[in-house]
Design an enzyme around this catalytic site. Structure first.
Site, mmCIF file in Angstrom:
data_model
loop_
_atom_site.group_PDB
_atom_site.id
_atom_site.type_symbol
_atom_site.label_atom_id
_atom_site.label_comp_id
_atom_site.label_asym_id
_atom_site.label_seq_id
_atom_site.Cartn_x
_atom_site.Cartn_y
_atom_site.Cartn_z
ATOM 1 C CB ALA A 45 -63.445 22.497 -15.094
ATOM 2 C CD GLU A 46 -61.988 24.750 -18.795
ATOM 3 O OE1 GLU A 46 -62.391 24.311 -19.889
ATOM 4 O OE2 GLU A 46 -62.698 24.822 -17.783
ATOM 5 C CB THR A 47 -54.784 23.570 -16.254
ATOM 6 O OG1 THR A 47 -55.169 22.629 -15.238
ATOM 7 C CG2 THR A 47 -53.413 24.127 -15.904
ATOM 8 C CG HIS A 73 -63.589 28.710 -14.462
ATOM 9 N ND1 HIS A 73 -63.783 27.903 -15.563
ATOM 10 C CD2 HIS A 73 -62.732 28.035 -13.650
ATOM 11 C CE1 HIS A 73 -63.089 26.784 -15.406
ATOM 12 N NE2 HIS A 73 -62.444 26.840 -14.262
#
Length: 262
Positions: A45-47, A73
């Site tokens: 979902a995110e880096t 997060h």
């Protein structure tokens, strides 16, 4: 060139729960296109990418498809990496980002995000929204994301949205929420327009969730649960124009990315 990465499951004490994020601590910024390619390669979902600038860390977040202005997060994950892997001194880490200053502190065994409170305002409930979610909407409000209030926790858990239809709505993401059975607040978050059909646990969504529910429930400290398949627990409190969002984080993997010739 070689870059070290670290994967953290945020908002969980345990591996394979909460929300996974990839974290890179860089000496200098990479090009935007390269960071986007790296995020797409990891396909989480995110880096998060961060670079030390004076006394704070400048942090940026990329989904597999786009850069986003705020992510809870992955900020929690970045702090966990700085504390656990790189032995960052002190009990608090200052970050800067496109949305302004942020911080993460260690408090009573939790990592606590200090994020801006974004009180949502009522908007009209459209037929397109109800059809995309496939549920009856009680109230719709908006800040940086659309906040949709449903009847109860069962309605939140049972929701099976049409992601293609959601992606056509004029919102980067849609939060659905209700009073919880065992928590003050339950929620889920969908963002198909930026390549994330359902985010497992979304810290930034609580920038709107907590002010809204604090007002409705007349309390400033709330327990929250994001009831995705992986699930995650958040310990929240409203402090004026800031939201404190606490959770656990678990380092689950570290490795090396090779760019160019081996």
């Amino acid at each position: 060139m070689q870059l070290d990465f670290h994967q953290v499951d945020a908002f969980s004490k345990y591996a394979f729960r909460g929300n996974p994020a990839m974290v890179y601590r860089l000496d200098a910024w990479l090009g935007d296109e390269l960071m986007q390619q790296i995020a797409a390669e990891h396909n989480l979902a995110e880096t998060a990418f961060m670079v030390k600038e004076g006394s704070h860390w400048h942090i940026r977040w990329f989904t597999p498809a786009a850069e986003v202005p705020l992510c809870g997060h992955a900020t929690l994950a970045a702090a966990q990496v700085l504390f656990e892997v790189y032995s960052e001194p002190g009990e608090s880490i200052a970050f800067s980002c496109k949305s302004g200053p942020l911080s993460v502190s260690r408090e009573a065994g939790l990592l606590v995000l200090d994020f801006p409170a974004l009180m949502p305002q009522a908007v009209a409930v459209s037929l397109e929204l109800e059809q995309a979610l496939g549920v009856s909407v009680v109230t719709a409000l908006a800040a940086d994301k659309l906040l949709v209030v449903l009847d109860n926790e069962h309605s939140v858990r049972a929701c099976r949205p049409d992601f293609a239809a959601l992606a056509r709505l004029p919102w980067q993401g849609v939060i659905i929420t209700a009073r919880g059975d065992s928590h003050d607040v339950v929620s889920r978050f969908f963002a198909p327009a930026i390549g994330v059909n359902e985010d497992p646990v979304t810290g930034s969504a609580h920038c709107s969730l907590i002010p809204y529910w604090a007002q409705r429930l007349n309390k400033s400290m709330l327990s929250a649960y994001q009831c995705s398949r992986r699930g995650g627990e958040l310990h929240c409190r409203l402090e004026g124009e800031r939201v404190k969002i606490g959770g656990h984080a678990r380092l689950v993997a570290s490795g090396r990315l090779w760019l160019g010739a081996a």
